[in-house]
Design an enzyme around this catalytic site. Structure first.
Site, PDB file in Angstrom:
ATOM      1  N   HIS A 154       0.136   0.428  -9.892  1.00 47.51           N
ATOM      2  CA  HIS A 154      -0.586  -0.492  -9.014  1.00 47.51           C
ATOM      3  C   HIS A 154      -1.093  -1.708  -9.802  1.00 47.51           C
ATOM      4  O   HIS A 154      -2.279  -2.053  -9.766  1.00 47.51           O
ATOM      5  CB  HIS A 154      -1.763   0.223  -8.341  1.00 47.51           C
ATOM      6  CG  HIS A 154      -2.233  -0.468  -7.091  1.00 47.51           C
ATOM      7  ND1 HIS A 154      -2.878   0.200  -6.077  1.00 47.51           N
ATOM      8  CD2 HIS A 154      -2.177  -1.764  -6.694  1.00 47.51           C
ATOM      9  CE1 HIS A 154      -3.195  -0.647  -5.110  1.00 47.51           C
ATOM     10  NE2 HIS A 154      -2.774  -1.861  -5.474  1.00 47.51           N
TER      11      HIS A 154
ATOM     12  N   GLU B  12      -2.882   7.709  -4.596  1.00 50.66           N
ATOM     13  CA  GLU B  12      -3.495   7.208  -5.837  1.00 50.66           C
ATOM     14  C   GLU B  12      -4.941   7.699  -5.969  1.00 50.66           C
ATOM     15  O   GLU B  12      -5.666   7.748  -4.979  1.00 50.66           O
ATOM     16  CB  GLU B  12      -3.500   5.678  -5.841  1.00 50.66           C
ATOM     17  CG  GLU B  12      -2.145   5.037  -5.933  1.00 50.66           C
ATOM     18  CD  GLU B  12      -2.241   3.508  -5.912  1.00 50.66           C
ATOM     19  OE1 GLU B  12      -3.323   2.970  -6.224  1.00 50.66           O
ATOM     20  OE2 GLU B  12      -1.242   2.861  -5.589  1.00 50.66           O
TER      21      GLU B  12
ATOM     22  N   ARG C 296       0.855  -1.188   0.000  1.00 49.03           N
ATOM     23  CA  ARG C 296       0.000   0.000   0.000  1.00 49.03           C
ATOM     24  C   ARG C 296       0.887   1.232   0.000  1.00 49.03           C
ATOM     25  O   ARG C 296       1.896   1.286   0.710  1.00 49.03           O
ATOM     26  CB  ARG C 296      -0.925   0.016   1.229  1.00 49.03           C
ATOM     27  CG  ARG C 296      -2.086  -0.974   1.149  1.00 49.03           C
ATOM     28  CD  ARG C 296      -3.104  -0.541   0.103  1.00 49.03           C
ATOM     29  NE  ARG C 296      -4.255  -1.424   0.025  1.00 49.03           N
ATOM     30  CZ  ARG C 296      -4.399  -2.414  -0.845  1.00 49.03           C
ATOM     31  NH1 ARG C 296      -3.430  -2.676  -1.702  1.00 49.03           N
ATOM     32  NH2 ARG C 296      -5.495  -3.158  -0.868  1.00 49.03           N
TER      33      ARG C 296
END
Length: 384
Positions: free
Chosen positions: A256, A239, A210
């Site tokens: 990602h 993000e 993360r």
């Protein structure tokens, strides 16, 4: 029965059309109005599932086709009587293959003829970190694993865990923790200024967990120093609004997508399909394997001239080379902020098909046992 689902969940119709009407919406932009008349909600990590989204709706089941659950308010779901299903481990192998490809590139950049001479510190030994640990161990890497909660729970098992400080001394540090802000071992900004300052230009820091696990402000300050480490980021603190300066300073960048193999994504869909079938009392008749197409690359051949490290790198990068994702993501630097955010999500939505190592058969003619063992450890199919 109405199923509202993130449009980026693959094979929605194939798995769920027999269960109910499917309405596909943007996961990032999903609102309470989108789900108000839904009975079933299927999401990915970009959707925050909480009281704000669900209160007043008919939703009785929420499924996330992801490993992580930090985007879901589990306490709220439990209190509201909403059944929850997730897909732990669904794309773990995909992330492991991303790490392996990054390791091969870093070893080459570092001038190492044998990539297994790299020491690797794994932070977090859950589904992904644990799978990476097992693979690297089979390949002969020197691996140090830090996972304080696991170490506390498994203290009698004989498993050797190390401190975070010791793991940070490795050539490569790979982050695989969930995002937590409370408890004995919070991971939010776990890699802050103090810990980042301990890294040197001889090291590589990889984050595919993360984005918020790393304090990006501290990271930028660290990367401005003359002895800064290399950084490979697949996840970002804000993000889809990736900081352009962080992107510029990152050695290897991707949007990602470490877990975005076709096998990983389809397995995630299958897992929540099975969870929903259990909830509804229906038989689960569908499996991900029946929907996987023939891979574009199905076979590679190596002769007796092949050397283990070089052959492994060739095969790994033939299946997946993260430098392609890096090029695509850096194109966003020419755009203004709103377009960068939209572009980031578009890269994920329109991600090209990526197959896992297991989809490729390796033909070996007169090669060494070491090379055969290496390909087995990587997960390729072998034809001797």
């Amino acid at each position: 029965m109405l199923i509202v689902a993130d449009e980026n969940i693959p094979l929605l119709d194939a798995f769920f059309e027999d269960i109910g009407e499917i309405r596909q919406v943007s996961g990032r932009g999903m609102t309470s109005e989108d789900v108000r008349d839904a009975d079933i909600l299927l999401v990915r990590s970009v959707t925050t599932v909480n009281r704000t989204l669900l209160e007043g709706s008919r939703v009785k089941f929420v499924g996330t086709a992801t490993i992580g659950t930090d985007h879901v308010d589990l306490d709220y779901l439990a209190g509201a009587g909403i059944t929850f299903g997730c897909a732990p481990g669904c794309n773990a192998n995909s992330v492991v293959e991303y790490i392996l490809s990054v390791l091969s590139l870093f070893a080459e950049r570092s001038g190492r003829n044998n990539w297994t001479t790299l020491s690797v510190g794994i932070i977090g030994a859950g589904n992904v970190g644990g799978a990476l640990w097992r693979t690297l161990d089979k390949l002969g890497f020197d691996v140090k694993v830090c996972d304080p909660p696991r170490a506390q729970d498994d203290e009698d098992s004989g498993t050797q865990f190390v401190s975070l400080d010791e793991a940070l001394t490795c050539d490569v540090i790979s982050l695989h923790t969930p995002l937590t802000r409370k408890g004995d071992y919070p991971t939010f900004h776990m890699m802050g200024a103090e810990r980042l300052s301990k890294l040197t230009s001889e090291q590589l820091l990889i984050n595919s967990s993360r984005g918020e696990v790393i304090d990006e402000t501290a990271l930028l300050a660290c990367l401005a120093e003359p002895d800064a480490p290399l950084v490979a980021l697949d996840v970002w603190e804000n993000e889809p609004a990736v900081n352009p300066e962080t992107l510029r300073q990152t050695w290897l960048a991707s949007p990602h997508v470490a877990g975005y193999s076709l096998e990983g994504k389809v397995k995630g869909t299958e897992v929540i399909y099975r969870s929903l079938c259990r909830f509804l009392g229906l038989p689960a008749r569908k499996q991900s394997g029946q929907f996987l197409p023939e891979p574009a690359l199905s076979k590679l051949a190596f002769t007796s001239s092949a050397q283990a490290p070089d052959a492994a790198s060739i095969a790994i990068r033939a299946c997946y080379d993260p430098r392609r994702d890096d090029v695509r993501l850096r194109r966003l630097l020419t755009l203004d902020a709103p377009e960068r955010s939209t572009g980031f999500d578009a890269l994920r939505r329109d991600y090209p098909v990526r197959r896992e190592f297991s989809s490729v058969k390796i033909q070996l003619k007169g090669t060494s046992r070491a090379l055969q063992d290496s390909f087995k450890a990587l997960g390729f199919k072998l034809k001797l």
